[in-house]
Design an enzyme around this catalytic site. Structure first.
Site, mmCIF file in Angstrom:
data_model
loop_
_atom_site.group_PDB
_atom_site.id
_atom_site.type_symbol
_atom_site.label_atom_id
_atom_site.label_comp_id
_atom_site.label_asym_id
_atom_site.label_seq_id
_atom_site.Cartn_x
_atom_site.Cartn_y
_atom_site.Cartn_z
ATOM 1 C CG HIS A 264 86.289 8.635 -50.018
ATOM 2 N ND1 HIS A 264 86.916 7.413 -49.990
ATOM 3 C CD2 HIS A 264 87.271 9.562 -49.923
ATOM 4 C CE1 HIS A 264 88.222 7.585 -49.882
ATOM 5 N NE2 HIS A 264 88.467 8.888 -49.838
ATOM 6 C CB SER B 44 91.764 8.921 -50.731
ATOM 7 O OG SER B 44 91.441 8.856 -49.377
ATOM 8 C CG ASP C 112 86.026 4.285 -50.461
ATOM 9 O OD1 ASP C 112 85.290 5.163 -49.996
ATOM 10 O OD2 ASP C 112 87.257 4.438 -50.598
#
Length: 518
Positions: free
Chosen positions: A292, A463, A243
């Site tokens: 994120h 996600s 990520d």
């Protein structure tokens, strides 16, 4: 000239697609005078983008290998002029199932790569431009069967098309203009899956306190996660999260990783994303500059802590965070490089069982696909997000790499009876599982760790569904440490809500962690 992301516009498509701004990393390297010397008409990037968009609408994907040599060449010289070429031994097809298992250092493979480079060099030497002759640079990947070389000749592409040593070729750095997906060019699109991950004030009805003081997200009971903890907490299983990295300012994923009821485990972080220009790039480090990656890592493995932060699904699992991309869409050449290298890094490690990818791109990339197969063929169970978008792009189906058979595609649904995908989640025939991750009335999303602070944040889209599924897989594998990835996956399927049926949009339906660990 193509563009990178504008961080003022978080998301457009899953992945929070970004409307792009001018890049200093991957500039076109063929001058206007050199283009005139080529005597070949260049297809404008605006036309290329419309061809890509048409293919996405009609087939759900865009494959460079299905395009004309002229189109590939035009995309090539309007980006960084670097061509990615997948290769194989002459007259010997390399199957996808053997990528990662057959050495690229064999004499036959080295000969194939050398033959390709030699042909391009020879063709380029015929050009009348000394500048072009001076720019023949190449790099052969040390683990995957592809090479990258600067190409400016259309003749070279035509020759590649007829070589038995060539599996595919595509421009490395060309970036589709994602703003074309937005029906209203003046709209500001927002997404649940972007780079905002600030600590929040969470309503008491959206979590429960679990000993010794952690917050368990509201959806854990509905997914059977809280109940599964009596049987498994993920101990002994290592999950790799590819990520945007891991924040050094989030205590629960650094100094407090072993705290409360989480102990005896490790957290490691790496960075495979590079910045800079072509072969003069440098690693940009493992730290999360987006938010994120920290959120996804927290969903998987945040400790069962004492400080009131969110607890992860597999709170005793080991964690490896790899910063492979700068944001949640890996559409630039440098980001594709970073994700590819991250998959190889995790694929090589015998301790890694599960790879979680809450990132993606709108259409396929062969280099990243090679890396996915590399990791899969080495026994890794790879979960990938089906996609997140806004109403402007709700026609988009499952996105890459969740479209691949070597990955397990996951999407999110609302709580309540029946199946209703979350407001921004994608669905489609490639989906294997769903995760409840959006409250029916308030649209509240699950808890996770914020970029900093002991106060949690929330995160949504496919996600969080993907990270949750990865954590559940860790619970199952920890309960059955001798199992293969196929056994773990089959157990998850057989205990999912819709099994043995499979929905055309939602796969086997909601996972049930409690049933999967029994």
């Amino acid at each position: 000239m193509k563009h990178l992301k504008n961080y003022q516009i978080l998301g457009l498509i899953f992945i929070a697609l970004f409307v792009v701004s001018c890049s200093t990393e991957e500039q076109p390297t063929v001058s206007q005078s050199e283009l005139l010397e080529s005597k070949t008409e260049v297809i404008p990037s605006s036309e290329i983008d419309q061809i890509i968009l048409k293919s996405l609408r009609e087939s759900g994907d865009f494959i460079w290998g299905n395009q004309s040599d002229e189109l590939v060449w035009s995309a090539l010289i309007q980006s960084d002029s670097v061509l990615t070429i997948g290769y194989q031994a002459s007259e010997k097809e390399l199957s996808n199932a053997r990528i990662g298992l057959e050495s690229v250092e064999s004499p036959e493979m080295q000969e194939a790569a050398g033959k390709i480079i030699g042909m391009i060099t020879e063709v380029s030497s015929k050009t009348t431009s000394p500048n072009l002759r001076a720019k023949i640079e190449s790099e052969i990947h040390t683990d995957l069967p592809y090479l990258e070389i600067r190409v400016s000749s259309l003749e070279a592409l035509r020759n590649l098309r007829n070589m038995s040593e060539v599996r595919y070729f595509e421009p490395r750095g060309y970036e589709f203009d994602y703003s074309l997906l937005n029906d209203n060019q003046y709209a500001r699109i927002t997404s649940d899956s972007g780079c905002e991950n600030e600590p929040q004030t969470i309503s008491g009805s959206d979590f429960s306190i679990v000993a010794p003081g952690a917050k368990a997200s509201w959806n854990y009971d509905q997914m059977g996660i809280s109940q599964a903890w009596t049987q498994s907490t993920g101990a002994g299983i290592t999950v790799g999260v590819i990520d945007t990295g891991l924040s050094p300012d989030q205590p629960s994923l650094n100094g407090l990783f072993n705290s409360g009821q989480s102990s005896g485990r490790t957290v490691q972080k790496f960075g495979t994303y590079k910045t800079g220009y072509l072969w003069w790039k440098k690693y940009d480090g493992p730290n999360d500059l987006c938010g994120h990656g920290t959120a996804m890592a927290g969903v998987v493995a945040s400790p069962r802590n004492t400080v009131g932060n969110a607890v992860g699904v597999a709170y005793n699992s080991n964690l490896i965070s790899v910063r492979g991309t700068s944001d949640v869409i890996f559409n630039s050449g440098n980001e594709k490089d970073g994700v590819t290298e991250a998959l190889v890094l995790l694929g090589k490690r015998s301790d890694v069982k599960i790879i979680s990818m809450s990132i993606g791109d709108l259409f396929s990339n062969s280099k990243v696909a090679d890396a996915i197969r590399y990791a899969n063929n080495r026994g890794k169970l790879i979960f990938a997000a089906a996609g997140t978008s806004t109403t402007f792009t709700n026609w988009v189906g499952v996105i890459f790499p969740a479209t691949m058979s070597e990955t397990v595609a996951v999407t999110g649904v609302k709580e309540g009876s029946g199946y209703q995908r979350c407001d921004t989640c994608h669905s489609g025939s490639q989906v294997e599982f769903t995760v409840i991750m959006e409250r029916a009335g308030s649209n509240t999303k699950p808890l996770t760790t914020a970029l900093y602070s002991n106060d949690p944040s929330t995160v949504g889209g496919s996600s969080v569904a993907t990270a949750t599924a990865s954590g559940i897989a860790a619970l199952v594998w920890a309960k059955n440490p001798s199992w293969t990835k196929d056994q773990v996956l089959n157990k998850m399927k057989s205990t999912a809500d819709l099994y043995p049926s499979k929905s055309s949009e939602y796969g086997y339906g909601n996972l049930n962690a409690a049933s999967a660990v029994n």
